[in-house]
Design a protein around this motif. Structure first.
Motif, PDB file in Angstrom:
ATOM      1  N   PRO A  32      -0.077  -2.257  -4.276  1.00 44.53           N
ATOM      2  CA  PRO A  32       1.185  -1.641  -4.668  1.00 44.53           C
ATOM      3  C   PRO A  32       2.111  -2.658  -5.342  1.00 44.53           C
ATOM      4  CG  PRO A  32       0.723  -1.280  -2.324  1.00 44.53           C
ATOM      5  CD  PRO A  32      -0.258  -2.280  -2.825  1.00 44.53           C
ATOM      6  N   ASP A  33       3.005  -2.165  -6.182  1.00 48.19           N
ATOM      7  CA  ASP A  33       4.006  -3.047  -6.785  1.00 48.19           C
ATOM      8  C   ASP A  33       4.799  -3.726  -5.686  1.00 48.19           C
ATOM      9  OD1 ASP A  33       3.281  -2.394  -9.352  1.00 48.19           O
ATOM     10  OD2 ASP A  33       4.801  -0.823  -9.555  1.00 48.19           O
ATOM     11  N   ALA A  77     -10.383   2.313   4.718  1.00 47.62           N
ATOM     12  CA  ALA A  77      -9.244   3.088   5.234  1.00 47.62           C
ATOM     13  C   ALA A  77      -8.211   2.192   5.899  1.00 47.62           C
ATOM     14  CB  ALA A  77      -9.739   4.156   6.203  1.00 47.62           C
ATOM     15  N   LYS A  78      -8.675   1.251   6.726  1.00 47.27           N
ATOM     16  CA  LYS A  78      -7.743   0.334   7.391  1.00 47.27           C
ATOM     17  C   LYS A  78      -7.023  -0.536   6.387  1.00 47.27           C
ATOM     18  CE  LYS A  78     -10.213  -0.091  11.783  1.00 47.27           C
ATOM     19  NZ  LYS A  78     -10.987  -1.013  12.641  1.00 47.27           N
ATOM     20  N   LEU A  79      -7.763  -1.001   5.385  1.00 49.25           N
ATOM     21  CA  LEU A  79      -7.158  -1.854   4.350  1.00 49.25           C
ATOM     22  C   LEU A  79      -6.125  -1.073   3.545  1.00 49.25           C
ATOM     23  CD1 LEU A  79      -7.048  -4.637   3.094  1.00 49.25           C
ATOM     24  CD2 LEU A  79      -8.951  -3.982   1.631  1.00 49.25           C
ATOM     25  N   ALA A  80      -6.425   0.167   3.205  1.00 52.05           N
ATOM     26  CA  ALA A  80      -5.469   1.001   2.469  1.00 52.05           C
ATOM     27  C   ALA A  80      -4.206   1.235   3.304  1.00 52.05           C
ATOM     28  CB  ALA A  80      -6.116   2.330   2.093  1.00 52.05           C
ATOM     29  N   ALA A  81      -4.367   1.442   4.604  1.00 49.57           N
ATOM     30  CA  ALA A  81      -3.210   1.636   5.476  1.00 49.57           C
ATOM     31  C   ALA A  81      -2.352   0.375   5.552  1.00 49.57           C
ATOM     32  CB  ALA A  81      -3.681   2.048   6.875  1.00 49.57           C
ATOM     33  N   LEU A  82      -3.001  -0.791   5.577  1.00 46.45           N
ATOM     34  CA  LEU A  82      -2.248  -2.043   5.578  1.00 46.45           C
ATOM     35  C   LEU A  82      -1.445  -2.201   4.281  1.00 46.45           C
ATOM     36  CD1 LEU A  82      -4.690  -4.711   7.058  1.00 46.45           C
ATOM     37  CD2 LEU A  82      -2.484  -4.008   7.972  1.00 46.45           C
ATOM     38  N   MET A  83      -2.058  -1.864   3.163  1.00 45.95           N
ATOM     39  CA  MET A  83      -1.371  -1.980   1.878  1.00 45.95           C
ATOM     40  C   MET A  83      -0.172  -1.035   1.826  1.00 45.95           C
ATOM     41  SD  MET A  83      -2.959  -4.431   0.623  1.00 45.95           S
ATOM     42  CE  MET A  83      -2.134  -4.549  -0.925  1.00 45.95           C
ATOM     43  N   GLU A  84      -0.324   0.180   2.358  1.00 47.16           N
ATOM     44  CA  GLU A  84       0.797   1.116   2.411  1.00 47.16           C
ATOM     45  C   GLU A  84       1.916   0.602   3.296  1.00 47.16           C
ATOM     46  OE1 GLU A  84      -0.115   5.229   3.234  1.00 47.16           O
ATOM     47  OE2 GLU A  84      -1.982   5.073   2.082  1.00 47.16           O
ATOM     48  N   ASP A 122       8.981 -16.611  -2.405  1.00 42.73           N
ATOM     49  CA  ASP A 122       8.409 -15.369  -2.908  1.00 42.73           C
ATOM     50  C   ASP A 122       8.735 -14.287  -1.879  1.00 42.73           C
ATOM     51  OD1 ASP A 122       6.933 -13.245  -3.869  1.00 42.73           O
ATOM     52  OD2 ASP A 122       5.172 -14.452  -4.339  1.00 42.73           O
ATOM     53  N   PRO A 123       9.689 -13.421  -2.197  1.00 49.87           N
ATOM     54  CA  PRO A 123      10.143 -12.435  -1.213  1.00 49.87           C
ATOM     55  C   PRO A 123       9.165 -11.293  -0.976  1.00 49.87           C
ATOM     56  CG  PRO A 123      11.250 -12.072  -3.300  1.00 49.87           C
ATOM     57  CD  PRO A 123      10.434 -13.332  -3.450  1.00 49.87           C
ATOM     58  N   ARG A 124       8.129 -11.198  -1.804  1.00 52.02           N
ATOM     59  CA  ARG A 124       7.187 -10.088  -1.650  1.00 52.02           C
ATOM     60  C   ARG A 124       6.384 -10.228  -0.359  1.00 52.02           C
ATOM     61  NH1 ARG A 124       3.411 -10.546  -6.577  1.00 52.02           N
ATOM     62  NH2 ARG A 124       3.567 -12.713  -5.921  1.00 52.02           N
ATOM     63  N   PRO A 125       6.139  -9.114   0.318  1.00 52.45           N
ATOM     64  CA  PRO A 125       5.238  -9.176   1.470  1.00 52.45           C
ATOM     65  C   PRO A 125       3.824  -9.471   0.980  1.00 52.45           C
ATOM     66  CG  PRO A 125       5.808  -6.900   0.970  1.00 52.45           C
ATOM     67  CD  PRO A 125       6.629  -7.768   0.063  1.00 52.45           C
ATOM     68  N   SER A 126       3.048 -10.122   1.841  1.00 55.89           N
ATOM     69  CA  SER A 126       1.693 -10.484   1.416  1.00 55.89           C
ATOM     70  C   SER A 126       0.663 -10.069   2.449  1.00 55.89           C
ATOM     71  CB  SER A 126       1.593 -11.987   1.165  1.00 55.89           C
ATOM     72  OG  SER A 126       1.664 -12.699   2.372  1.00 55.89           O
ATOM     73  N   LEU A 127      -0.527  -9.843   1.945  1.00 56.75           N
ATOM     74  CA  LEU A 127      -1.694  -9.621   2.776  1.00 56.75           C
ATOM     75  C   LEU A 127      -2.596 -10.821   2.565  1.00 56.75           C
ATOM     76  CD1 LEU A 127      -3.346  -7.404   4.483  1.00 56.75           C
ATOM     77  CD2 LEU A 127      -4.691  -7.266   2.384  1.00 56.75           C
ATOM     78  N   LYS A 128      -2.878 -11.528   3.640  1.00 53.69           N
ATOM     79  CA  LYS A 128      -3.789 -12.660   3.565  1.00 53.69           C
ATOM     80  C   LYS A 128      -5.178 -12.142   3.912  1.00 53.69           C
ATOM     81  CE  LYS A 128      -0.315 -16.071   4.685  1.00 53.69           C
ATOM     82  NZ  LYS A 128       0.033 -17.268   5.442  1.00 53.69           N
ATOM     83  N   LEU A 129      -6.047 -12.123   2.923  1.00 52.57           N
ATOM     84  CA  LEU A 129      -7.390 -11.586   3.086  1.00 52.57           C
ATOM     85  C   LEU A 129      -8.385 -12.730   3.205  1.00 52.57           C
ATOM     86  CD1 LEU A 129      -9.125  -8.998   3.125  1.00 52.57           C
ATOM     87  CD2 LEU A 129      -9.351  -9.262   0.629  1.00 52.57           C
ATOM     88  N   CYS A 130      -9.126 -12.754   4.315  1.00 50.52           N
ATOM     89  CA  CYS A 130     -10.103 -13.816   4.538  1.00 50.52           C
ATOM     90  C   CYS A 130     -11.307 -13.607   3.629  1.00 50.52           C
ATOM     91  CB  CYS A 130     -10.544 -13.840   5.992  1.00 50.52           C
ATOM     92  SG  CYS A 130     -11.733 -15.174   6.321  1.00 50.52           S
ATOM     93  N   ARG A 131     -11.652 -14.662   2.889  1.00 48.97           N
ATOM     94  CA  ARG A 131     -12.814 -14.607   1.995  1.00 48.97           C
ATOM     95  C   ARG A 131     -13.823 -15.696   2.365  1.00 48.97           C
ATOM     96  NH1 ARG A 131     -10.325 -11.903  -2.802  1.00 48.97           N
ATOM     97  NH2 ARG A 131     -12.278 -11.155  -3.607  1.00 48.97           N
TER      98      ARG A 131
END
Length: 138
Positions: free
Chosen positions: A95-96, A128-135, A67-76
């Motif tokens: 984001p797409d 804000a930090k999470l939005a910056a990571l997604m960007e 899976d070439p998409r970058p990922s964010l691993k979010l701890c739950r």
């Protein structure tokens, strides 16, 4: 130059408990652990394919298809839940071309909620930090 599957197996085969180090190196080198890799690792370690597949499917670090998409691993996990990760997750705009992976514990329980992006840990997340990571990942 990335090592071959055979080189990775040979590097760890004589260790006690070689399976996880082999799988981590295969994942790092190839971006996934394929069915062919599972078969070869099982044969080399005298394990069944089911045993190796069970480990691959249990741990979130291993994926079986590239899976070439970058990922964010979010701890739950529970500590991050207690620190508001669920409310934070509700604010995410993905984001797409980016994927979110749920993981259970990144080892930063006292400074959650936290996530991992590009192998780097990010703690004390807020909207804000999470939005910056997604960007950054987009």
């Amino acid at each position: 130059m990335k090592p071959s599957l055979e080189q990775i197996i040979a590097e760890h085969a004589h260790r006690e408990g070689p399976l996880l180090p082999i799988l981590h190196d295969v994942q790092a080198s190839f971006g996934h652990v394929s069915d062919d890799a599972i078969r070869s690792i099982a044969h080399a370690l005298n394990l069944s394919r089911a045993e190796v597949h069970g480990v691959v499917s249990f741990y979130h670090d291993f994926i079986q298809t590239p899976d070439p998409r970058p990922s964010l691993k979010l701890c739950r996990a529970e500590a991050c839940q207690a620190r508001g990760v669920e409310a934070l997750a509700a604010t995410i705009t993905v984001p797409d071309g980016v994927r979110i992976e749920t993981v259970y514990c990144l080892g930063l329980c006292s400074v959650g909620p936290n996530a991992m992006a590009h192998g780097k840990l990010h703690a004390r997340l807020d909207a804000a930090k999470l939005a910056a990571l997604m960007e950054m990942l987009a």
